[in-house]
Design a protein around this motif. Structure first.
Motif, PDB file in Angstrom:
ATOM      1  N   PRO A  62      -3.309   8.523  15.226  1.00 25.38           N
ATOM      2  CA  PRO A  62      -4.655   8.332  14.868  1.00 25.38           C
ATOM      3  C   PRO A  62      -5.168   7.185  13.875  1.00 25.38           C
ATOM      4  CG  PRO A  62      -3.955  10.149  13.645  1.00 25.38           C
ATOM      5  CD  PRO A  62      -2.781   9.644  14.425  1.00 25.38           C
ATOM      6  N   ASN A  63      -6.450   6.773  13.924  1.00 21.76           N
ATOM      7  CA  ASN A  63      -6.934   5.597  12.973  1.00 21.76           C
ATOM      8  C   ASN A  63      -7.205   5.962  11.758  1.00 21.76           C
ATOM      9  OD1 ASN A  63      -7.766   3.119  11.945  1.00 21.76           O
ATOM     10  ND2 ASN A  63      -8.772   2.662  13.711  1.00 21.76           N
ATOM     11  N   SER A  64      -6.194   6.540  11.305  1.00 18.51           N
ATOM     12  CA  SER A  64      -6.461   7.356   9.921  1.00 18.51           C
ATOM     13  C   SER A  64      -6.637   6.491   8.714  1.00 18.51           C
ATOM     14  CB  SER A  64      -5.320   8.143   9.549  1.00 18.51           C
ATOM     15  OG  SER A  64      -4.030   7.594   9.474  1.00 18.51           O
ATOM     16  N   GLY A  65      -6.081   5.345   8.928  1.00 16.07           N
ATOM     17  CA  GLY A  65      -6.391   4.336   7.642  1.00 16.07           C
ATOM     18  C   GLY A  65      -7.752   3.563   7.802  1.00 16.07           C
ATOM     19  N   ASN A  66      -7.883   2.704   8.576  1.00 15.56           N
ATOM     20  CA  ASN A  66      -9.144   1.762   8.553  1.00 15.56           C
ATOM     21  C   ASN A  66     -10.301   2.465   9.099  1.00 15.56           C
ATOM     22  OD1 ASN A  66      -8.577   1.648  11.005  1.00 15.56           O
ATOM     23  ND2 ASN A  66      -8.141  -0.423  11.006  1.00 15.56           N
ATOM     24  N   TYR A  67     -10.119   3.749   9.404  1.00 11.98           N
ATOM     25  CA  TYR A  67     -11.282   4.632  10.097  1.00 11.98           C
ATOM     26  C   TYR A  67     -11.388   6.057   9.242  1.00 11.98           C
ATOM     27  CZ  TYR A  67     -14.705   6.036  13.530  1.00 11.98           C
ATOM     28  OH  TYR A  67     -16.052   6.418  14.319  1.00 11.98           O
ATOM     29  N   GLY A  68     -10.188   6.641   9.376  1.00 12.69           N
ATOM     30  CA  GLY A  68     -10.252   7.726   8.695  1.00 12.69           C
ATOM     31  C   GLY A  68     -10.481   8.066   7.232  1.00 12.69           C
ATOM     32  N   ILE A  69      -9.928   7.307   6.380  1.00  9.07           N
ATOM     33  CA  ILE A  69     -10.362   7.266   5.071  1.00  9.07           C
ATOM     34  C   ILE A  69     -11.656   7.104   5.008  1.00  9.07           C
ATOM     35  CG2 ILE A  69      -9.711   5.969   2.818  1.00  9.07           C
ATOM     36  CD1 ILE A  69      -7.338   7.702   3.572  1.00  9.07           C
ATOM     37  N   PRO A  70     -12.554   5.835   5.165  1.00  6.82           N
ATOM     38  CA  PRO A  70     -13.872   5.921   4.920  1.00  6.82           C
ATOM     39  C   PRO A  70     -14.583   7.034   5.600  1.00  6.82           C
ATOM     40  CG  PRO A  70     -13.008   3.799   6.042  1.00  6.82           C
ATOM     41  CD  PRO A  70     -11.832   4.894   6.191  1.00  6.82           C
ATOM     42  N   ILE A  71     -14.099   7.505   6.683  1.00  7.72           N
ATOM     43  CA  ILE A  71     -14.876   8.969   7.179  1.00  7.72           C
ATOM     44  C   ILE A  71     -14.778   9.980   6.372  1.00  7.72           C
ATOM     45  CG2 ILE A  71     -15.028  10.583   9.106  1.00  7.72           C
ATOM     46  CD1 ILE A  71     -16.276   7.815   9.669  1.00  7.72           C
ATOM     47  N   VAL A  72     -13.605  10.431   5.791  1.00  3.70           N
ATOM     48  CA  VAL A  72     -13.204  11.396   4.883  1.00  3.70           C
ATOM     49  C   VAL A  72     -14.061  11.225   3.621  1.00  3.70           C
ATOM     50  CG1 VAL A  72     -11.639  12.398   3.733  1.00  3.70           C
ATOM     51  CG2 VAL A  72     -11.215  11.904   5.929  1.00  3.70           C
ATOM     52  N   MET A  73     -14.098  10.000   3.007  1.00  2.78           N
ATOM     53  CA  MET A  73     -14.774   9.585   1.757  1.00  2.78           C
ATOM     54  C   MET A  73     -16.130   9.885   1.943  1.00  2.78           C
ATOM     55  SD  MET A  73     -14.675   5.984  -0.260  1.00  2.78           S
ATOM     56  CE  MET A  73     -15.476   5.404   1.266  1.00  2.78           C
ATOM     57  N   PHE A  74     -16.727   9.554   2.937  1.00  2.00           N
ATOM     58  CA  PHE A  74     -18.270   9.936   2.963  1.00  2.00           C
ATOM     59  C   PHE A  74     -18.503  11.123   3.242  1.00  2.00           C
ATOM     60  CE2 PHE A  74     -18.502   5.044   3.849  1.00  2.00           C
ATOM     61  CZ  PHE A  74     -19.552   4.716   3.212  1.00  2.00           C
ATOM     62  N   LEU A 103       0.806  -1.151  -0.151  1.00  2.00           N
ATOM     63  CA  LEU A 103      -0.094  -0.056   0.026  1.00  2.00           C
ATOM     64  C   LEU A 103       1.001   1.208  -0.086  1.00  2.00           C
ATOM     65  CD1 LEU A 103      -2.841   1.370   0.219  1.00  2.00           C
ATOM     66  CD2 LEU A 103      -2.707   1.101   2.934  1.00  2.00           C
ATOM     67  N   VAL A 104       1.895   1.314   0.797  1.00  2.00           N
ATOM     68  CA  VAL A 104       2.904   2.333   1.001  1.00  2.00           C
ATOM     69  C   VAL A 104       3.400   2.462  -0.436  1.00  2.00           C
ATOM     70  CG1 VAL A 104       4.907   3.048   1.699  1.00  2.00           C
ATOM     71  CG2 VAL A 104       3.394   2.372   3.378  1.00  2.00           C
ATOM     72  N   PHE A 105       4.043   1.593  -1.182  1.00  2.06           N
ATOM     73  CA  PHE A 105       4.649   1.738  -2.532  1.00  2.06           C
ATOM     74  C   PHE A 105       3.830   2.151  -3.240  1.00  2.06           C
ATOM     75  CE2 PHE A 105       5.816   0.375  -6.672  1.00  2.06           C
ATOM     76  CZ  PHE A 105       7.044   0.450  -6.709  1.00  2.06           C
ATOM     77  N   VAL A 123     -10.531  12.372  -0.185  1.00  3.21           N
ATOM     78  CA  VAL A 123      -9.817  11.201  -0.066  1.00  3.21           C
ATOM     79  C   VAL A 123      -8.327  11.406  -0.654  1.00  3.21           C
ATOM     80  CG1 VAL A 123      -9.616   8.668  -0.899  1.00  3.21           C
ATOM     81  CG2 VAL A 123     -11.864   9.649  -0.059  1.00  3.21           C
ATOM     82  N   ALA A 124      -8.146  12.340  -1.777  1.00  2.00           N
ATOM     83  CA  ALA A 124      -6.967  12.633  -2.403  1.00  2.00           C
ATOM     84  C   ALA A 124      -5.965  13.172  -1.500  1.00  2.00           C
ATOM     85  CB  ALA A 124      -6.997  13.653  -3.643  1.00  2.00           C
ATOM     86  N   TYR A 125      -6.486  13.912  -0.436  1.00  2.00           N
ATOM     87  CA  TYR A 125      -5.740  14.553   0.806  1.00  2.00           C
ATOM     88  C   TYR A 125      -5.432  13.209   1.738  1.00  2.00           C
ATOM     89  CZ  TYR A 125      -6.541  19.062  -1.178  1.00  2.00           C
ATOM     90  OH  TYR A 125      -6.436  20.234  -2.014  1.00  2.00           O
ATOM     91  N   ALA A 126      -6.601  12.674   2.227  1.00  2.00           N
ATOM     92  CA  ALA A 126      -6.472  11.729   3.158  1.00  2.00           C
ATOM     93  C   ALA A 126      -5.362  10.516   2.748  1.00  2.00           C
ATOM     94  CB  ALA A 126      -7.731  11.019   3.301  1.00  2.00           C
ATOM     95  N   MET A 127      -5.362  10.225   1.483  1.00  2.00           N
ATOM     96  CA  MET A 127      -4.543   8.984   1.277  1.00  2.00           C
ATOM     97  C   MET A 127      -2.958   9.226   1.823  1.00  2.00           C
ATOM     98  SD  MET A 127      -5.960   6.034   0.721  1.00  2.00           S
ATOM     99  CE  MET A 127      -4.426   5.287  -0.180  1.00  2.00           C
ATOM    100  N   PRO A 128      -2.484  10.197   1.171  1.00  2.00           N
ATOM    101  CA  PRO A 128      -0.859  10.482   1.590  1.00  2.00           C
ATOM    102  C   PRO A 128      -0.895  10.862   2.954  1.00  2.00           C
ATOM    103  CG  PRO A 128      -1.738  12.174   0.335  1.00  2.00           C
ATOM    104  CD  PRO A 128      -2.714  11.253   0.048  1.00  2.00           C
ATOM    105  N   LEU A 129      -2.095  11.494   3.545  1.00  2.00           N
ATOM    106  CA  LEU A 129      -2.016  11.674   5.012  1.00  2.00           C
ATOM    107  C   LEU A 129      -1.782  10.439   5.784  1.00  2.00           C
ATOM    108  CD1 LEU A 129      -1.941  13.751   7.297  1.00  2.00           C
ATOM    109  CD2 LEU A 129      -4.445  13.811   7.150  1.00  2.00           C
ATOM    110  N   MET A 130      -2.614   9.652   5.301  1.00  2.00           N
ATOM    111  CA  MET A 130      -2.925   7.995   6.010  1.00  2.00           C
ATOM    112  C   MET A 130      -1.564   7.772   5.803  1.00  2.00           C
ATOM    113  SD  MET A 130      -3.014   4.744   5.110  1.00  2.00           S
ATOM    114  CE  MET A 130      -3.873   4.307   3.445  1.00  2.00           C
ATOM    115  N   ILE A 131      -0.871   7.388   4.653  1.00  2.00           N
ATOM    116  CA  ILE A 131       0.468   6.844   4.647  1.00  2.00           C
ATOM    117  C   ILE A 131       1.538   7.653   5.358  1.00  2.00           C
ATOM    118  CG2 ILE A 131       2.492   6.367   2.816  1.00  2.00           C
ATOM    119  CD1 ILE A 131      -0.063   4.673   2.221  1.00  2.00           C
ATOM    120  N   CYS A 132       1.471   8.952   5.573  1.00  2.00           N
ATOM    121  CA  CYS A 132       2.589   9.479   6.490  1.00  2.00           C
ATOM    122  C   CYS A 132       2.355   9.007   7.737  1.00  2.00           C
ATOM    123  CB  CYS A 132       2.181  11.196   6.371  1.00  2.00           C
ATOM    124  SG  CYS A 132       3.453  12.099   7.197  1.00  2.00           S
ATOM    125  N   HIS A 133       1.091   9.029   8.216  1.00  2.00           N
ATOM    126  CA  HIS A 133       0.891   8.370   9.757  1.00  2.00           C
ATOM    127  C   HIS A 133       1.470   6.889   9.775  1.00  2.00           C
ATOM    128  CE1 HIS A 133      -2.693  11.383  10.376  1.00  2.00           C
ATOM    129  NE2 HIS A 133      -1.679  11.820  10.590  1.00  2.00           N
TER     130      HIS A 133
END
Length: 297
Positions: A100-112, A44-46, A119-129
């Motif tokens: 924070p649980n930015s991956g398996n909680y944050g991404i879906p929350i941001v998407m909805f 996922l990171v790659f 999500v375009a912002y949330a994905m690199p943020l999640m990877i950074c976390h």
């Protein structure tokens, strides 16, 4: 209620699936967590660093993430010393509050809540976390077991930390991965988030509510759900970020304790019962705090 029904509830249904699965079959979580940490997350990171363009928004995401984490670490260390926590308690407290649980909680929350642009912002943020957790989180988790040397050795063994630079170089020099191979990479990487969500639900099923230290967990919840987004808001004021990026950063900072920290706590025996208890309670409490926050912004 509309935000709860359309944003929060769909995410919780996946957690419930893992919870029910574990209650019925009582599976061993260690092999599944090993699969997620050592195989799925690196793909996922790659994939993310290979496909997401590096621009000023990415720079702001990295800088704000590091600053938020640094402030939480300093505050957490000070608080643990003030409350006279031992080394194991302090490590578990930091694991539960910093990330924070930015991956398996944050991404879906941001998407909805914010749609594809969010999500375009949330994905690199999640990877950074995830990267910060893969370095700082593992260091903290393993530190309680064997000191700084063992912690550093453990960090260096994580494959996720070795795919970032090759992915960035391949993107910058426009080295094209053949379509079928890229699809295989994406297929494996895309399984990381739902599997970790299910693992979280499974781990929550193992939590013994009667053995919870409610005083310490309440403190974790206060730091994770209230203090963290306040810190994020203040830090965002220091940079010329767009309103949408600011809101995504704040919402991601307001997520409950990260599921990955539960994985690391299991992997390195870093008070997994306490860490998973914090994950459970902060996840349940976030139903209220996130609903309020999303209405405010």
């Amino acid at each position: 209620m509309l935000i709860f029904a359309e944003v929060i509830l769909p995410v919780f249904l996946i957690f419930v699936c893992g919870f029910v699965l574990q209650r019925v079959f009582m599976l061993d979580l260690k092999p599944i967590s090993t699969l997620a940490v050592y195989l799925l997350l690196p793909f996922l990171v790659f994939d993310t660093f290979y496909t997401v363009p590096l621009n000023m928004n990415f720079f702001y995401i990295v800088v704000t993430s590091v600053l938020i984490m640094a402030v939480l670490i300093v505050f957490g260390v000070f608080l643990c010393k003030l409350l006279k926590y031992d080394k194991g308690e302090a490590n578990a407290f930091l694991l539960s509050t910093i990330f924070p649980n930015s991956g398996n909680y944050g991404i879906p929350i941001v998407m909805f809540a914010f749609g594809k642009q969010g999500v375009a912002y949330a994905m690199p943020l999640m990877i950074c976390h995830a990267i910060l957790m893969g370095i700082i989180g593992i260091y903290i988790a393993a530190n309680g077991r064997g000191g700084a040397k063992v912690s550093l050795q453990t960090v260096l063994k994580q494959p996720m930390n070795y795919v970032i630079i090759p992915a960035i170089l391949m993107q910058q020099f426009q080295i094209r991965i053949p379509g079928n191979f890229l699809e295989s990479i994406e297929m494996i990487g895309n399984t990381a988030v739902p599997i970790i969500m299910i693992i979280l639900g499974m781990q929550l099923a193992n939590v013994a509510i009667r053995k919870m230290n409610w005083k310490k967990i309440s403190l974790v919840s206060l730091v994770r759900l209230i203090l963290s987004p306040v810190i994020a808001f203040i830090i965002c004021l220091l940079f010329p970020v767009s309103p949408l990026l600011r809101n995504v950063i704040i919402v991601m900072a307001a997520m409950p304790s990260a599921a990955n920290t539960t994985l690391y706590a299991i992997q390195f025996n870093a008070r997994p019962q306490f860490v998973s208890s914090c994950t459970l309670i902060t996840t349940l409490a976030s139903v209220v705090t996130l609903t309020v926050l999303l209405n405010l912004i």
